[in-house]
Structure formats: structure tokens, C-alpha cells
Design a protein around this motif. Structure first.
Motif, PDB file in Angstrom:
ATOM      1  N   THR A  30     -23.613  30.042  -6.517  1.00  0.00           N
ATOM      2  CA  THR A  30     -24.722  30.449  -7.380  1.00  0.00           C
ATOM      3  C   THR A  30     -24.894  31.957  -7.385  1.00  0.00           C
ATOM      4  OG1 THR A  30     -25.900  28.363  -7.064  1.00  0.00           O
ATOM      5  CG2 THR A  30     -27.214  30.253  -7.735  1.00  0.00           C
ATOM      6  N   MET A  31     -24.741  32.584  -6.235  1.00  0.00           N
ATOM      7  CA  MET A  31     -24.895  34.034  -6.157  1.00  0.00           C
ATOM      8  C   MET A  31     -23.813  34.744  -6.965  1.00  0.00           C
ATOM      9  SD  MET A  31     -27.625  34.936  -4.651  1.00  0.00           S
ATOM     10  CE  MET A  31     -27.228  36.666  -4.514  1.00  0.00           C
ATOM     11  N   LYS A  33     -22.460  33.722  -9.681  1.00  0.00           N
ATOM     12  CA  LYS A  33     -22.881  33.612 -11.093  1.00  0.00           C
ATOM     13  C   LYS A  33     -24.045  34.547 -11.391  1.00  0.00           C
ATOM     14  CE  LYS A  33     -21.390  28.801 -11.810  1.00  0.00           C
ATOM     15  NZ  LYS A  33     -20.636  28.679 -10.547  1.00  0.00           N
ATOM     16  N   LYS A  34     -24.988  34.647 -10.471  1.00  0.00           N
ATOM     17  CA  LYS A  34     -26.172  35.474 -10.722  1.00  0.00           C
ATOM     18  C   LYS A  34     -25.844  36.967 -10.691  1.00  0.00           C
ATOM     19  CE  LYS A  34     -29.819  32.204  -9.759  1.00  0.00           C
ATOM     20  NZ  LYS A  34     -31.201  32.046  -9.284  1.00  0.00           N
ATOM     21  N   GLN A  37     -24.733  37.750 -13.978  1.00  0.00           N
ATOM     22  CA  GLN A  37     -25.878  37.807 -14.888  1.00  0.00           C
ATOM     23  C   GLN A  37     -26.623  39.138 -14.790  1.00  0.00           C
ATOM     24  OE1 GLN A  37     -27.103  33.528 -13.579  1.00  0.00           O
ATOM     25  NE2 GLN A  37     -28.207  33.894 -15.496  1.00  0.00           N
ATOM     26  N   ILE A  38     -26.611  39.741 -13.621  1.00  0.00           N
ATOM     27  CA  ILE A  38     -27.234  41.063 -13.473  1.00  0.00           C
ATOM     28  C   ILE A  38     -26.505  42.077 -14.340  1.00  0.00           C
ATOM     29  CG2 ILE A  38     -27.692  42.969 -11.872  1.00  0.00           C
ATOM     30  CD1 ILE A  38     -28.086  40.872  -9.673  1.00  0.00           C
ATOM     31  N   GLU A 115     -36.746  41.781 -13.638  1.00  0.00           N
ATOM     32  CA  GLU A 115     -35.892  40.667 -14.065  1.00  0.00           C
ATOM     33  C   GLU A 115     -34.827  40.343 -13.031  1.00  0.00           C
ATOM     34  OE1 GLU A 115     -34.644  39.806 -17.956  1.00  0.00           O
ATOM     35  OE2 GLU A 115     -35.919  41.329 -18.907  1.00  0.00           O
ATOM     36  N   LEU A 119     -34.481  36.779 -11.217  1.00  0.00           N
ATOM     37  CA  LEU A 119     -33.204  36.076 -11.304  1.00  0.00           C
ATOM     38  C   LEU A 119     -32.701  35.643  -9.929  1.00  0.00           C
ATOM     39  CD1 LEU A 119     -30.590  35.255 -12.883  1.00  0.00           C
ATOM     40  CD2 LEU A 119     -29.797  37.600 -12.490  1.00  0.00           C
ATOM     41  N   LEU A 120     -32.841  36.517  -8.938  1.00  0.00           N
ATOM     42  CA  LEU A 120     -32.253  36.255  -7.621  1.00  0.00           C
ATOM     43  C   LEU A 120     -33.126  35.373  -6.729  1.00  0.00           C
ATOM     44  CD1 LEU A 120     -30.729  39.746  -6.745  1.00  0.00           C
ATOM     45  CD2 LEU A 120     -29.551  37.727  -7.612  1.00  0.00           C
ATOM     46  N   HIS A 123     -33.191  33.112  -3.578  1.00  0.00           N
ATOM     47  CA  HIS A 123     -32.017  33.289  -2.728  1.00  0.00           C
ATOM     48  C   HIS A 123     -32.074  34.545  -1.862  1.00  0.00           C
ATOM     49  CE1 HIS A 123     -30.160  30.136  -5.182  1.00  0.00           C
ATOM     50  NE2 HIS A 123     -30.581  30.801  -6.236  1.00  0.00           N
ATOM     51  N   ALA A 305     -17.218  34.747 -10.984  1.00  0.00           N
ATOM     52  CA  ALA A 305     -18.358  33.910 -11.366  1.00  0.00           C
ATOM     53  C   ALA A 305     -17.906  32.576 -11.987  1.00  0.00           C
ATOM     54  CB  ALA A 305     -19.259  34.651 -12.341  1.00  0.00           C
TER      55      ALA A 305
END
Length: 307
Positions: A30-31, A33-34, A37-38, A115, A119-120, A123, A305
Motif C-alpha cells: 500500500t505504501m 502505491k501511495k 500517488q504523492i 493532502e 493520503l498517508l 500508515h 507501485a
């Protein structure tokens, strides 16, 4: 073509937001992917508010890297070089992720930061948040111009970015972060001539002293190193002042294709030479944080990702 993160070699901005975070779970997928996204957030704000000159860096702490991207490791990945001598210290402090957000509008930095945190979550824990600002045409709060020795033009890229020596990480950068706190009261008690001797430059017009007139303990001498071939040991600095009416200092971000120049410069400043000449400026400022990170290319982050 490999694309480096824009914030590594970006031109100076008026404002910055620096976020240091610790990851509190083991959901690496997940991290990954995030983090991608950043990058998308940075790109969105850069396009939406192009006049603000938005840029950003996402860098991964050297310890957390092994959890996040265990199959591919940068060749020179190494922890922060803790250095101590007498009362001069360069400590290491916690940090799994380092995020630098820069723009010519503070509200844009704030909006992106908000944001990113949203988003994070859940976690991460926010370890530290620091807001930097451009001061008097690129000066540190001590009154001296900061970053004069930074490489210019295309040379920035050859200094700050990994090249073909580590093909998996071309376009990445070794990032070292330190937050220095100045003792402004003590500094301001010095005569300008004494300040200039310590820095190795004139204060008003930023002219470097001739080598035979420069004290061996000056900041200029202690940070201007050469290798065995006579080449400069360079880093690209993305520093900015921070503070309020109570606390003032300099937030230092070093970007380089190898961690070695930063380590050598830090040793030169704190330990000094064989005659005991250390960076005298450290009598007036002290590092309160320290972290080593790696900022991979946009291509790397996006590819990982997907896996």
C-alpha cells in the motif's frame, strides 16, 4: 527516459514545507502505491498552479528502504553518518519518509502537505513539520548568502543525480537532511568583521576571501573539499531558513549522486583537520536532527507501485 523528481534540481522558491514521517505498519504494498500517488499530487498542483513553480521530493529513509523495496537496493545506501567531536554533534533522528514541498505560495505548500498527510494516514506518524522561507534574496538568518557554491546550470544534474554507475537507480539522489538551530543572540554579539572571518565571505556583497586571507576554520574552507584528483567534492543544497521570533535556524537538504561528499564535508566541519581547525560557525549553530534518505526516479516509483 528516466525522469528525476523535479524538486531535486529545482530553482529556489519563496516557501517550503518539510515533512518527516515514520511508518507505523508493515503494509509495504500500500505504501508503494501511495508514494506514487504523492507524485501525482505534485504534478496536479504544478499544472493547476503553474505560476507558483511547485516542486516536490519524496525520499525513503535508509532503514525503511529494505522494507519498502527489498529486491532493489541503491549501491551506496547507508545510514546517516553520526559525527561527534568535543561539543559539536551531528545526530541521527527518526525518519522513514522525507517529503519536501516547495512553491512560491505558502498556501499551495500547505494544501499539498494536508493532502499528503490525509493520503498517508493511518500508515504514518508525523515526526516533524518545518516551514521554510526565502529570506532577503537568498540569505541565511545570519545575514550571509546561502548556497553560493551550489553547482549551476546543467552541472546541477551531474552533481545531484545518480548516473550510469547504478543503472537501476539512474535519476535518483542521495538526500541528507539536517535542521540547524542558530544561537542568534550569540552571533549578533560579534562584529561584522568577525562574522566574515568565520564564514570566509563578505557579508554585504558576498565576495569570497582570497585563499591566503581565509582562516582555516572558516565555513568556506571547511566545506570546500577536493578529491585526490583535484575535483571538487560537491553536493546540491536545497536549504532554507525557518523559524519565528523565538527559534531561528537553517533547514539543510543535501542532494548528491553519492553519499560520500556529504559525509566528508560533515567530518571536515565537525572533526576538522590535523591542526584541529573545525568549522567555527558550529560555535553558533547546532544540528538538532539528521536523516539519510534516497529519492528514486519517478519511473522507479511508478514501476514499483504496480508490483
Amino acid at each position: 527516459m528516466t525522469q528525476a523528481q523535479k524538486g531535486i534540481c529545482a530553482e529556489p522558491n519563496l516557501h517550503a514545507l518539510y515533512l518527516t514521517l515514520n511508518v507505523i505498519d508493515d503494509d509495504a504494498s500500500t505504501m508503494r502505491k501511495k508514494i506514487a500517488q504523492i507524485l501525482a499530487l505534485f504534478a496536479h498542483y504544478d499544472e493547476e498552479y503553474y505560476e507558483a513553480m511547485v516542486s516536490g521530493i519524496v525520499a525513503i529513509g535508509t532503514d525503511y528502504w529494505y522494507e519498502l523495496y527489498p529486491r532493489l537496493i541503491p549501491q551506496e545506501l547507508s545510514p546517516f553518518p553520526i559525527t561527534n567531536s568535543d561539543d559539536r554533534n551531528a545526530p541521527a533522528t527518526p525518519g522513514d519518509l522525507f517529503i519536501q514541498i516547495k512553491a512560491d505560495r505558502m498556501d499551495i505548500c500547505h494544501a499539498i502537505g494536508a493532502e499528503v498527510i490525509q493520503l498517508l494516514q493511518p500508515h504514518v506518524d508525523l515526526y516533524e513539520e518545518v516551514r521554510g522561507f526565502r529570506y532577503l534574496d537568498g540569505r541565511d538568518l545570519t545575514g550571509f548568502v546561502d548556497g553560493t557554491e551550489n553547482p549551476k546550470g546543467m552541472r546541477k544534474f551531474s552533481v545531484a543525480l545518480v548516473g550510469d554507475q547504478d543503472l537501476d537507480f539512474t535519476g535518483g539522489s542521495y538526500i541528507h537532511v539536517q535542521r540547524y538551530r542558530h544561537n542568534m543572540k550569540k552571533w549578533q554579539q560579534l562584529e561584522v568583521s568577525e562574522q566574515e572571518e568565520i564564514i570566509g565571505r563578505t557579508k554585504a556583497d558576498n565576495i569570497e576571501f582570497k585563499s591566503d586571507n581565509t582562516a582555516p576554520f572558516s565555513h568556506t574552507i571547511r566545506t570546500s573539499l577536493k578529491d585526490e584528483y583535484g575535483n571538487n567534492r560537491e553536493v546540491l543544497r536545497q536549504n532554507m531558513p525557518y523559524g519565528d521570533m523565538t527559534i531561528q535556524g537553517l533547514y539543510c537538504v543535501s542532494c548528491a549522486k553519492s553519499p560520500q561528499p556529504f559525509t566528508e564535508i560533515l567530518t571536515s566541519r565537525i572533526v576538522g583537520d590535523e591542526e584541529g581547525n573545525y568549522d567555527k560557525f558550529l560555535d553558533f549553530t547546532s544540528a538538532e536532527t539528521g536523516g539519510a534518505f534516497f529519492a528514486p526516479s519517478i519511473n522507479f516509483i511508478k514501476q514499483q507501485a504496480k508490483e
